[in-house]
Design an enzyme around this catalytic site. Sequence first.
Site: not given
Ligand code: IPM
Ligand code: MN
Length: 370
Positions: A144, A194, A226, A250, A254
């Site tokens: 990032y 990885k 993976d 990240d 999710d």
């Molecule tokens: C998160 C979001 C952020 C990230 C984005 C919006 C910059 O996806 O907080 O998970 O990738 O960190």
């Molecule tokens: Mn995110």
Amino acid sequence: MEKKVYRIAVLKGDGIGPEVVDAALKVLDKVGELYGVDFEYREGLIGGAAIDQTGKPLPEETLKLCLESDAVLLGAVGGPKWDDLPQDKKPERGLLQIRKALNLYANLRPVKVFDALLDSSPLKPEVAKGTDLLVVRELVSGIYYGEPRGIYEENGRRCGRNTMKYCEDEIARVARKAFEIARKRRKKVTSVDKANVLDVSALWREVVNEVAKEYPDVELEHLYVDNAAMQLVRRPATFDVVVTGNIFGDILSDEAGVIPGSLGMLPSASIGDRHALYEPVHGSAPDIAGMGIANPIATILSAAMMLKYSFNMDEAARLVEKAVEETLNQGYRTPDIYSEGTKKVNTEQMTEKIIENLERLFKEERKKEG
Ligand code: IPM
Ligand code: MN
Ligand code: NAD
């Protein structure tokens, strides 16, 4: 006795941000009333809202406000209105800047499946049941932030690049956080990398192994990313603490985040050595913004994490979590977690029910103590 005062920087942001933050503030108000502490809120601009008013996703004023506060509560940033701006002018950049400026290197994303919501999980109930894991995502380095980066020209064609770089101290400090937290949980850490392909991951694994020697009582497993993505949906209940780098964290958070039924349930805390920021894992949900139907639970549970990690109000944090669970047990559901036979409510109603339960649980707790 003098009332304890905590200063909270409130950054509502875009889309459903303001709706879910307002809900969490109502819960904090009730906590303050019950526990006799004063939460002082000061609002700052971030994201698209800040771009519209100041031209910048993170105005200096907002940063100053955060640096002077005891904790930060954030909603969400971003939306279609700002998607076509250049990368460094986008609302999302404000989020990256504030994480870096406050040095919030450990992002804690707990994923807990409530039994009442087993039917909302995309996984089979018997697979999802009992899931109670915590992703510890490195938040201020890795791909990032690595240099060089950018879109540039090479031999007459456009190329794009980013750099995934970690130094040993950056790996060690987030690994330590993960081991410390695991000690207070089920004493298991899974490190995700990885290392079979990436040099940066080989170093990650080496340093995690070194740090692990300080924690002989904690079990350590390594998984390639993976495989981890697959194991997370195959055996989620076997994970305790999962520590990983910025981009893997990240994506995996999710993925893990939807196991409880909706991203609208997932809180997070971003912690450094001096500052802390609390925000839901979900984004600004432009598709439902302004409709008053967003699930406020992720932000309310983020406020509970603030009580625990920033203010040492462990009992209050536990009661807020319990109030959320009881509200779900009573059958109340925002549309994102609704299923037949349950009671559909909007953001405001869900918040009121949680506050009612919190008040009742608090009274029961005091009665128990006599
Ligand atoms: C998160 C979001 C952020 C990230 C984005 C919006 C910059 O996806 O907080 O998970 O990738 O960190
Ligand atoms: Mn995110
Ligand atoms: P999103 O999380 O905003 O939405 C994904 C889906 O989940 C949508 O269908 C949305 O309606 C639903 N959802 C999310 N939160 C919900 C809630 N509390 N209650 C009910 N439903 C909810 O992700 P996206 O659509 O990929 O991104 C939208 C915008 O948000 C983008 O601009 C993105 O960059 C930004 N974003 C910001 C953050 C952040 O501020 N931390 C995080 C992720 C995405």
